[in-house]
Design a protein around this motif. Structure first.
Motif, PDB file in Angstrom:
ATOM      1  N   SER A  65       0.179 -14.504 -16.668  1.00 24.95           N
ATOM      2  CA  SER A  65      -0.573 -14.173 -17.877  1.00 24.95           C
ATOM      3  C   SER A  65      -1.861 -13.421 -17.592  1.00 24.95           C
ATOM      4  O   SER A  65      -2.608 -13.125 -18.525  1.00 24.95           O
ATOM      5  N   TYR A  66      -2.147 -13.089 -16.348  1.00 28.74           N
ATOM      6  CA  TYR A  66      -3.387 -12.403 -15.991  1.00 28.74           C
ATOM      7  C   TYR A  66      -3.038 -11.131 -15.224  1.00 28.74           C
ATOM      8  O   TYR A  66      -1.935 -10.970 -14.700  1.00 28.74           O
ATOM      9  N   ILE A  67      -4.013 -10.227 -15.165  1.00 23.70           N
ATOM     10  CA  ILE A  67      -3.805  -8.992 -14.419  1.00 23.70           C
ATOM     11  C   ILE A  67      -4.209  -9.210 -12.975  1.00 23.70           C
ATOM     12  O   ILE A  67      -5.106  -9.991 -12.666  1.00 23.70           O
ATOM     13  N   THR A  68      -3.538  -8.527 -12.088  1.00 22.18           N
ATOM     14  CA  THR A  68      -3.835  -8.643 -10.666  1.00 22.18           C
ATOM     15  C   THR A  68      -4.699  -7.461 -10.226  1.00 22.18           C
ATOM     16  O   THR A  68      -4.986  -6.541 -11.001  1.00 22.18           O
ATOM     17  N   ALA A  69      -5.110  -7.507  -8.971  1.00 22.58           N
ATOM     18  CA  ALA A  69      -5.921  -6.414  -8.424  1.00 22.58           C
ATOM     19  C   ALA A  69      -5.142  -5.108  -8.428  1.00 22.58           C
ATOM     20  O   ALA A  69      -5.712  -4.031  -8.686  1.00 22.58           O
ATOM     21  N   LEU A  70      -3.843  -5.172  -8.166  1.00 20.11           N
ATOM     22  CA  LEU A  70      -3.028  -3.958  -8.196  1.00 20.11           C
ATOM     23  C   LEU A  70      -2.890  -3.423  -9.613  1.00 20.11           C
ATOM     24  O   LEU A  70      -2.942  -2.201  -9.828  1.00 20.11           O
ATOM     25  N   ASP A  71      -2.718  -4.295 -10.585  1.00 17.43           N
ATOM     26  CA  ASP A  71      -2.630  -3.846 -11.976  1.00 17.43           C
ATOM     27  C   ASP A  71      -3.907  -3.140 -12.406  1.00 17.43           C
ATOM     28  O   ASP A  71      -3.858  -2.122 -13.112  1.00 17.43           O
ATOM     29  N   PHE A  72      -5.041  -3.669 -11.998  1.00 15.38           N
ATOM     30  CA  PHE A  72      -6.317  -3.051 -12.363  1.00 15.38           C
ATOM     31  C   PHE A  72      -6.450  -1.665 -11.736  1.00 15.38           C
ATOM     32  O   PHE A  72      -6.921  -0.717 -12.386  1.00 15.38           O
ATOM     33  N   TYR A  73      -6.034  -1.522 -10.478  1.00 10.57           N
ATOM     34  CA  TYR A  73      -6.129  -0.220  -9.817  1.00 10.57           C
ATOM     35  C   TYR A  73      -5.234   0.809 -10.497  1.00 10.57           C
ATOM     36  O   TYR A  73      -5.645   1.949 -10.735  1.00 10.57           O
ATOM     37  N   ILE A  74      -4.003   0.423 -10.805  1.00 14.84           N
ATOM     38  CA  ILE A  74      -3.089   1.357 -11.464  1.00 14.84           C
ATOM     39  C   ILE A  74      -3.599   1.715 -12.860  1.00 14.84           C
ATOM     40  O   ILE A  74      -3.467   2.861 -13.314  1.00 14.84           O
TER      41      ILE A  74
ATOM     42  N   ALA B 267       0.828  -1.203   0.000  1.00 11.85           N
ATOM     43  CA  ALA B 267       0.000   0.000   0.000  1.00 11.85           C
ATOM     44  C   ALA B 267       0.866   1.258   0.000  1.00 11.85           C
ATOM     45  O   ALA B 267       0.555   2.238  -0.703  1.00 11.85           O
ATOM     46  N   PHE B 268       1.939   1.235   0.770  1.00 13.45           N
ATOM     47  CA  PHE B 268       2.795   2.417   0.857  1.00 13.45           C
ATOM     48  C   PHE B 268       3.561   2.659  -0.436  1.00 13.45           C
ATOM     49  O   PHE B 268       3.826   3.811  -0.805  1.00 13.45           O
TER      50      PHE B 268
END
Length: 493
Positions: free
Chosen positions: A334-343, A280-281
């Motif tokens: 090969s998939y997007i993560t929750a962090l990738d989606f947020y960014i 998070a930081f």
């Protein structure tokens, strides 16, 4: 005659002092030795010495006698023992009871998808060939003598590298009980594979397995069992989990069918969950702050094109850098993560803030009419021309009053909004370009005042010069609702 008698008497007198002298001397010596400090102490009588020495000699003989007895027992055990054959061969399967003690767990490598564990592995089974009679309850053999016994060929199925400790001696131990029970203990460090599912990263939890079975003995020859599943975890040692918290352990027992037969496979699962603070930081806070910084352009005047453009481009480039940095120490899944989606959503917000100024600047520039050369006019009476409104199914013409007051205010109208449905009716003046597409002309009116009331039916009012005012509200509210939905979904999955 008298002469002979005298000689005998003289000889007797000479012999008597020689006999009494040493006795007196020994008595005087003994008394002196009792008084002096550094003199030798008197020895006890021979009878007492013999009584004291006799039990000591017997105890030493008993102690020294146990070593030949233990040697004889071990020699008798291994005399006809064949370590190449398992216990109970041809009669029943050998049951091996397993117990595990974890010394250190970690670190867990995300890039390599593996973890390190230091364990003490204990296996227990019965071997009737090792039974013995005697005063000993058990024998402890060091690692050098393990090769003399049959031991299970246990191997760890998901291990990548295994290290057996051998300082200062091989860390192995065999204990043989008199009833034939055998305890085999070994310490080892294992680097085992752990498939990490990073879809919910960084709110992810994982179960890292440690699977073992026999390499050559199928189920009908060797069976593994847990000893009441009492896993000892030494929490006093420093565990190297770093970004993870240990949440518990579980186990499974299954039978795996292979070409060599059916094998009993035991699996331990070490459950860990990721600590959210670090990610998070380093990711969420910079992404959110950069998105909010891009909204500052809505409070900058539209005439300050360099300032607003540089702010928008900087925000977009910063989000691109943050997205690249978040993937630097991350496996190439090969998939997007929750962090990738947020960014990615933060990047879209920054890009939309930049495009908002581009649209505003484009519409403002195209709706500003070029000024002609001034015309000298004589004062005259105002002429009012009344043009009737012509209804058309797709467009409307507003009432136009041509007067000097209108001519004076036309310069101000050129700077402000104009009706896209207005048609040029004066032949002396060319028709002004609408500045927006047919779709915009059909569904949007960019001024709030049009004489034809039917224009307002089913259409939106979008004031071009108030686009910044709209963005000041729409962007923060949309981003707030996105965060609410995002965290509710991620934390409840």
């Amino acid at each position: 005659m008298s002469t002979k008698v005298l000689l005998i008497l003289l000889g007797t007198l000479v012999i008597l002092p020689c006999i009494e002298g040493p006795q007196v001397e020994s008595v005087e010596g003994s008394s002196a030795s009792d008084d002096e400090v550094y003199g030798p102490k008197p020895q006890p009588p021979e009878k007492e010495l013999s009584e004291e020495i006799k039990p000591t000699a017997v105890g030493t003989h008993e102690k020294l006698g146990k070593m030949p007895t233990a040697t004889e027992i071990l020699d008798g055990i291994f005399h006809n023992y064949d370590y190449k054959l398992r216990p109970g061969i041809g009669e029943r399967p050998t049951v091996v009871t397993v117990e595990l003690s974890v010394n250190t767990l970690g670190p867990l490598s995300i890039m390599d998808m593996e973890y390190t564990i230091d364990i003490t592995f204990c296996q227990t089974w019965y071997d009737e060939r090792l039974r013995f009679n005697g005063s000993f309850e058990s024998f402890v053999l060091t690692g050098h003598l393990v090769s003399l016994l049959w031991v299970p060929d246990t191997f760890f199925r998901n291990s990548k590298r295994t290290h057996e400790h051998s300082i200062t001696m091989p860390n192995q131990m065999v204990r043989i009980h008199k009833d034939g029970k055998v305890l085999y203990t070994i310490r080892m460090t294992i680097e085992a594979g752990c498939s990490l599912h990073m879809l919910k990263f960084p709110m992810d939890s994982h179960s890292c397995p440690l699977s073992f079975s026999s390499f050559s003995y199928p189920e009908n020859d060797l069976i593994y069992e847990w000893e009441n599943f009492t896993l000892k975890i030494n929490e006093s040692n420093s565990w190297k989990l770093f970004q993870f918290d240990f949440t518990g352990v579980s186990n499974t027992t299954e039978t795996v069918t292979t070409l060599a037969g059916d094998f009993v496979v035991m699996t331990l699962y070490f459950n860990v969950s990721r600590r959210f603070g670090f990610v998070a930081f380093h990711n969420y806070v910079p992404s959110s702050v950069t998105t909010m910084v891009s909204w500052i352009s809505f409070w900058i005047k539209k005439e300050s094109a360099p300032a607003r453009t540089s702010l928008g481009i900087t925000s977009v480039l910063t989000m691109t850098t943050l997205g690249t940095f978040s993937r630097k120490n991350f496996p190439r899944v090969s998939y997007i993560t929750a962090l990738d989606f947020y960014i990615a959503i933060c990047f879209v917000f920054c890009f939309c803030a930049l495009m908002e100024f581009a649209v505003l600047n484009f519409l403002t520039y195209n709706r500003t009419a070029p000024r002609g050369s001034p015309i000298l006019r004589h004062p005259r009476a105002p002429i009012r021309v009344r043009i009737p409104v012509i209804e058309h199914p797709e467009a409307f013409v507003c009432d136009i009053e041509d007067s000097e007051e209108e001519e004076a205010g036309e310069s101000e109208e050129d700077e402000g909004p104009s009706c896209p449905a207005r048609q040029a009716t004066r032949p002396s003046r060319p028709r002004r370009s609408a500045g927006c597409s047919r779709w915009c002309e059909k569904y949007c009116c960019m001024v709030p005042t049009c004489d034809a009331s039917s224009w307002q039916q089913g259409r939106l009012f979008i004031h071009v010069y108030r686009l910044d005012n709209y963005s000041r509200v729409i962007f923060p509210v949309t981003f707030f609702f996105f965060n609410v939905i995002y965290w509710l979904v991620c934390l409840n999955l």
